[in-house]
Design a protein around this motif. Sequence first.
Motif, PDB file in Angstrom:
ATOM      1  N   ILE A 282       0.865  -1.185   0.000  1.00  0.00           N
ATOM      2  CA  ILE A 282       0.000   0.000   0.000  1.00  0.00           C
ATOM      3  C   ILE A 282       0.902   1.236   0.000  1.00  0.00           C
ATOM      4  O   ILE A 282       1.779   1.385   0.864  1.00  0.00           O
ATOM      5  CB  ILE A 282      -0.951  -0.011   1.203  1.00  0.00           C
TER       6      ILE A 282
ATOM      7  N   SER B  53      -4.691  -1.400   5.776  1.00  0.00           N
ATOM      8  CA  SER B  53      -4.729  -0.080   5.146  1.00  0.00           C
ATOM      9  C   SER B  53      -3.485   0.757   5.401  1.00  0.00           C
ATOM     10  O   SER B  53      -2.633   0.409   6.213  1.00  0.00           O
ATOM     11  CB  SER B  53      -5.968   0.730   5.571  1.00  0.00           C
TER      12      SER B  53
ATOM     13  N   ARG C 222     -18.780   3.242   1.572  1.00  0.00           N
ATOM     14  CA  ARG C 222     -17.335   3.169   1.368  1.00  0.00           C
ATOM     15  C   ARG C 222     -16.831   1.728   1.181  1.00  0.00           C
ATOM     16  O   ARG C 222     -15.947   1.455   0.406  1.00  0.00           O
ATOM     17  CB  ARG C 222     -16.617   3.820   2.574  1.00  0.00           C
TER      18      ARG C 222
HETATM   19  S1  SF4 Z   1      -7.028   4.967   2.167  1.00  0.00           S
HETATM   20 FE1  SF4 Z   1      -7.393   2.826   1.669  1.00  0.00          FE
HETATM   21  S2  SF4 Z   1      -7.642   2.892  -0.550  1.00  0.00           S
HETATM   22 FE2  SF4 Z   1      -6.629   4.781   0.002  1.00  0.00          FE
HETATM   23  S3  SF4 Z   1      -4.420   4.360  -0.158  1.00  0.00           S
HETATM   24 FE3  SF4 Z   1      -5.037   3.945   1.940  1.00  0.00          FE
HETATM   25  S4  SF4 Z   1      -5.449   1.770   1.996  1.00  0.00           S
HETATM   26 FE4  SF4 Z   1      -5.496   2.393  -0.128  1.00  0.00          FE
END
Ligand code: SF4
Lengths: 163, 420
Positions: free
Chosen positions: B102, B299, B388
Motif C-alpha cells: 500500500i 490499510s 465506502r
Molecule cells: S485509504 Fe485505503 S484505498 Fe486509500 S491508499 Fe489507503 S489503503 Fe489504499
Amino acid sequence: MKLKGRVWKFGDNIDTDVIIPARYLASTDPRVLGEHCMEPLNPTFAKKVKTGDIIVGGANFGCGSSREHAPIAISALGIPLIISKSFARIFYRNAFNKGLALLEADIVNEVDEGEEIEVDVTTGVIKLKTREVIAKPIPPFMVELINEGGLINYLRKKLEDHQ
Amino acid sequence: MGMTITEKILASHAGKDVVEAGEIIDARLDLTLANDITAPLSLEEFDKVGAKKVFDSEKVVFVLDHFTPNKDIPSAENCKLIREFSRKYGITHVYDGGACGIEHALLPEEGLVVPGDVVIGADSHTCTYGALGAFSTGVGSTDLTYGMVTGRNWFKVPESIKFHCYGKWQRWVTGKDLVLYVIGMIGVDGALYASMEYTGEAISALSMDSRFAIANMAIEAGAKNGIFKVDEKTLAYVKDRVQRPYTVFESDDDAKYREIFEIDAGKIGLKVACPSLPSNVKDVEELKGIHVDQVVIGSCTNGRLEDLAMAAEILRGKKVASDTRCIVIPATPKIYLEAMRRGYLETFVEARCIVSPPTCGPCLGGHMGILAKGEKAIATTNRNFVGRMGHPESEVYLAGPAVAAASAVKGSISHPLEVA
Ligand code: SF4
C-alpha cells in the motif's frame, strides 16, 4: 459567463465516495462515470438531471479522496456549476483543472429543489427568489489559470514554446 | 516573525527566504506518486499535452495497489497501461506484483521520502509522509500530470494549527485514537486548507507507525498536510532506508499559528468513529455490543507492524467469533515477511482470520471483502462514508488495531480488556 439552471440540493460533507463510488473507478470514461454519479444518495440522479442543472451544497463539498473522476462524473452530466458553502481543497483544485466552475456561497437553505436560479459566474452574482447573493470571489490566481484554459492547456502551451 | 516547519520547507523549494500563509508559490518537487486508479487519467493527459518525457525518471513513482491483484478486466487494462508507460519512459520506481505494498506504507519504508521533501501524490492520503518531517499532499490527476512533466507545481501556503500533546498514554491507545479524538473535536472540515502540526512530549513518545497513522488522517479533517518534528526516532527510521541527503527543518518558537490545542494524552481512551463520518467519534465503551459482520485490520492507516503486533497479541490462542469475518492485510511485503517471522500470521490463521496479500482491497470497497446490504464492519481504515466498503446501506466503524481485534473475538464492538 451567465448561467441559468435548475437546482439539485445536497447537504454538508458530500464526499467523493458518494459522488462516484470506488467500484466504478476502473473506468476513465466520462459517460460511465456520469451514469453512477451520486448513486449512493440518489440512485435516479444521473437519469433525471438535465444539461445546465446546478448543484447547490453545504459545507465541505467534495471531501475525501483525490479522485478526479468526481468532477469528471459531474461535468459528464452537463452540470456546469456547483454552489456550496465551502469546498474540500483537493476537489476545489480538481474541479477548476477540469473546467467545472465552483462558487462559494451559503444558499442551500434559501433555494428549493428544482427551482431555477440565475448566476453570473464571472461576477459571482446569484439571483434567488427574494434576493441577490454575491459569492466569495474566485482567487485571482485561479482566474488567471481559467483564462489560460486550465492547467493542462497552460502546460501544453509551455511545452510548445519550449520545443 | 518566525516560520513553521511547513512554511520553511515550502520556502526552500520555492527558492525564497520567507513565505507567509496565503501566499501562492511555485515550488520544486522531490517526488510524485500515482496509483492504479489515478495514474491512468494522468497518463491520458500526459499524451494530450504532447509531453516527451517525465521531469526525472527516478522521481516519478507508480504503485499498483488499489485493485490488485487485478480484480477485473478494466483494472487489469489500467495496470497494463501504467507498465507500458513506465517501460517507455524508463520509470525506475514501479511497484507491482509481489513488490507491491500500500503506497503510503511502502514509500517511507523504501526510503523514497526524506525529511524536508516536497511530495505530491494523486491520492489524498499522500499527507502520510508528514510523519517524516516532509511536506506532502494529495492532488488530482491533472495536477499530477503537471508535476510529472515539469517537476514543479503551485501551492497556496497553508495556515498552521498546532496540536501540542503532553502526558502519558494509556495501555492499548495508539496514534489512531489521538487522530480520531482530534477529528471528533475539530470536525471533518476543522482544518480545511490548513497544516496540522503535532508536537510535545507525548508525540515524541509515539512510535513512527503511530505517527504515520496520525499524519495519514490529516485529510479527514480537511487539512492540506500533517507534519511532525524530526526527532531521534525519525532519524533512526530513515537511517537504514534512505540514500539521498536531506535537510531537517524545524518550526521557530515565534512561528504563527491559526490555533493551538493543548491535549492531555492521558485523558484519551480508545476511540471509534461511527458511521458515516470520521468525525462521529465516541469512546469504545459507549458502543459495546454492536454486532459486526466483518473486521478489517489493514490499510495505509493501520496495516503496519505495530498494528499487526497488537492485533496478534489479542488474537493469540483465541478464535474469531463464528458469525464474524476478520480480514488482516499486512500493508507491504516487508511487513508481511516480518509478521510471518514473528509468528503473527500463524496466530491470525489459527484464529480463523483471512490473511490477504498487501492491497487496498476492502478499504475503498474495491474488492477482497465487500459488505452486503445492512452489514456492519469495524475497520482500522480511515474513511467510513456512505457505501465506502460496499452496499450503500452497509456501515463502517473506524478504530485502532486493539479495538478491531477485540471486536473480532467478541463478534461485537469491544474493549481489549473484555477479551484478555
Ligand atoms: S485509504 Fe485505503 S484505498 Fe486509500 S491508499 Fe489507503 S489503503 Fe489504499
